[in-house]
Design an enzyme around this catalytic site. Sequence first.
Site, short mmCIF file in Angstrom:
data_model
loop_
_atom_site.label_atom_id
_atom_site.label_comp_id
_atom_site.label_asym_id
_atom_site.label_seq_id
_atom_site.Cartn_x
_atom_site.Cartn_y
_atom_site.Cartn_z
N LYS A 6 0.66 -1.16 0.23
CA LYS A 6 -0.01 0.24 0.13
C LYS A 6 0.57 1.41 0.22
O LYS A 6 1.88 1.44 1.02
CB LYS A 6 -0.93 0.12 1.35
CG LYS A 6 -2.05 1.25 1.11
CD LYS A 6 -3.27 0.86 2.32
CE LYS A 6 -2.07 1.80 3.45
NZ LYS A 6 -2.02 2.89 3.66
N ASP A 57 -13.28 15.53 -2.80
CA ASP A 57 -13.67 16.24 -2.79
C ASP A 57 -14.98 16.69 -3.20
O ASP A 57 -15.71 15.78 -3.76
CB ASP A 57 -12.32 16.61 -3.64
CG ASP A 57 -12.08 18.25 -4.22
OD1 ASP A 57 -12.59 18.92 -4.42
OD2 ASP A 57 -10.64 18.49 -3.91
N THR A 104 -9.85 3.52 11.06
CA THR A 104 -9.56 2.57 12.66
C THR A 104 -8.85 3.18 13.58
O THR A 104 -8.71 3.15 14.99
CB THR A 104 -9.07 0.75 11.60
OG1 THR A 104 -7.63 2.30 11.16
CG2 THR A 104 -9.29 0.73 11.28
N LYS A 143 -7.46 8.27 -0.12
CA LYS A 143 -8.86 8.52 0.48
C LYS A 143 -9.02 9.65 -0.31
O LYS A 143 -8.96 10.70 0.36
CB LYS A 143 -7.74 8.57 1.37
CG LYS A 143 -7.71 7.30 2.11
CD LYS A 143 -7.22 7.94 3.69
CE LYS A 143 -6.57 6.88 4.47
NZ LYS A 143 -5.77 5.98 3.89
N ARG A 146 2.92 -0.81 10.70
CA ARG A 146 4.03 -0.87 11.12
C ARG A 146 4.34 -2.29 11.83
O ARG A 146 6.00 -2.25 12.64
CB ARG A 146 3.68 -0.08 12.61
CG ARG A 146 4.58 1.44 11.93
CD ARG A 146 3.60 2.73 12.82
NE ARG A 146 1.84 2.85 13.04
CZ ARG A 146 1.36 3.49 13.25
NH1 ARG A 146 0.98 4.33 14.40
NH2 ARG A 146 -0.23 3.31 12.80
N ASP A 181 -3.71 4.23 -2.12
CA ASP A 181 -4.63 5.03 -0.77
C ASP A 181 -4.27 6.08 -0.35
O ASP A 181 -3.50 6.76 0.65
CB ASP A 181 -4.08 4.33 0.17
CG ASP A 181 -4.72 4.60 1.24
OD1 ASP A 181 -6.46 5.00 0.85
OD2 ASP A 181 -4.19 4.47 3.01
O1 LIG Z 1 -8.94 2.95 8.24
C1 LIG Z 1 -7.96 2.98 7.89
C2 LIG Z 1 -7.48 3.80 6.85
C3 LIG Z 1 -6.34 3.62 6.51
N1 LIG Z 1 -5.28 3.21 7.24
C4 LIG Z 1 -3.89 2.75 6.70
O2 LIG Z 1 -3.45 1.70 7.47
C5 LIG Z 1 -1.90 1.59 7.38
C6 LIG Z 1 -2.04 0.86 9.05
O3 LIG Z 1 -0.93 1.30 9.50
P1 LIG Z 1 -0.73 0.50 10.96
O4 LIG Z 1 1.34 1.28 10.89
O5 LIG Z 1 -0.42 -1.10 10.71
O6 LIG Z 1 -1.17 0.82 11.74
C7 LIG Z 1 -1.47 2.74 7.39
O7 LIG Z 1 -1.31 2.98 6.45
C8 LIG Z 1 -2.95 3.81 7.38
O8 LIG Z 1 -3.05 5.14 6.41
C9 LIG Z 1 -5.60 2.95 8.71
O9 LIG Z 1 -4.43 2.69 9.34
N2 LIG Z 1 -7.18 3.03 8.87
#
Ligand SMILES: O=c1ccn([C@@H]2O[C@H](COP(=O)(O)O)[C@@H](O)[C@H]2O)c(=O)[nH]1
Length: 238
Positions: A33, A65, A124, A62, A216, A60
Site C-alpha cells: 500500500k 473533494d 480505524t 483517500k 508498523r 491509498d
Molecule cells: O481506516 C484506516 C484507513 C487506512 N489506514 C492505513 O493503513 C495503514 C495502517 O498502518 P499501521 O502501521 O499498521 O497502523 C496506514 O498506512 C494507514 O494510513 C488505517 O490505518 N486505517
Amino acid sequence: MKRPVIIALDFPTAEQALTFLDQFPAALHVTVKIGMELFYAAGPAIVKAVQDRGHAVFLDLKLHDIPNTVEAGMRVIGQLGVTYTTVHAAGGHVMLAAAKRGLVAGAASQGLPAPKLLAITQLTSTNQTILNEDQQIAGTVQQSVVHYADLAKRSGCDGVICSAQEVAAIHSAVGSDFLGITPGIRPASAQADDQQRVMTPVAAAKAGSNGLVVGRPITRASAPVNAYQQIVQEWSGQ
Ligand SMILES: O=c1ccn([C@@H]2O[C@H](COP(=O)(O)O)[C@@H](O)[C@H]2O)c(=O)[nH]1
C-alpha cells in the site's frame, strides 16, 4: 479471490521504501500500500518502481473533494495499473459514483482492468467519542460503518476499508461479495499505536476479512520478512 496481506509502505522517500521492499523476494509477489506520505514524496514513479519489481500496488490516497475533481483524479489513478485505490464514503453518493466513473474511464483508456474502488468508512483510529463528539454523528461506530458500506455498494464501489471488528456486520448487511479490507491489524504482542479498533490476524480471518493492511508491525520489525510471513501464516491458517 486471493485474500492478501497488504504491507503499508509508509516511508518518507522512495529510497527508504525500496530498500525496505527489496528485502522481500520478487517471487513472494506481495501487495504493498502506497499512501500519501510516499506518494507525495515520490509520485507515480514509485508506483512503477514497485510494479517493476513484480509486486502489486494499493494506492491509498483517500480522495474526498467535489465530484468533478474526484472523477478527474480517479481518471489519472486508473491509468497507473494499481490493484486497489480509495475514496472517502463521507463524500456521498454523487462523489462516489463520480470516483467509479473516473477510475473505469482512466483504466479503459490504457486497456487496463479497473482497480478495485474501496470506500473509507470510519478510520480505524476513530473511536466512539470521536464519532459522537468530534464528528457529531449519533449512534455507534458500527452503525456508521455499515451505513457507509451500504452507501458505497449502492454507488458502485467494490468494497470498503473498515476495522475487522465490523466486517461480519457489513457482510450480513450488504453481502459477502462486497470487500471488507481491514487495517488496524495487530499481532497479539504488538502495541496499538494510534489505532483504536484493532484485531489480530487470526481474529480478522475468523471475522471474514477480505484482506489485511499491516504497516508498523512489519515495517518496524527487526526482521520484516519474518514478521510478514508470520502474519500470513496466522491469517491463512484459519
Ligand atoms: O481506516 C484506516 C484507513 C487506512 N489506514 C492505513 O493503513 C495503514 C495502517 O498502518 P499501521 O502501521 O499498521 O497502523 C496506514 O498506512 C494507514 O494510513 C488505517 O490505518 N486505517
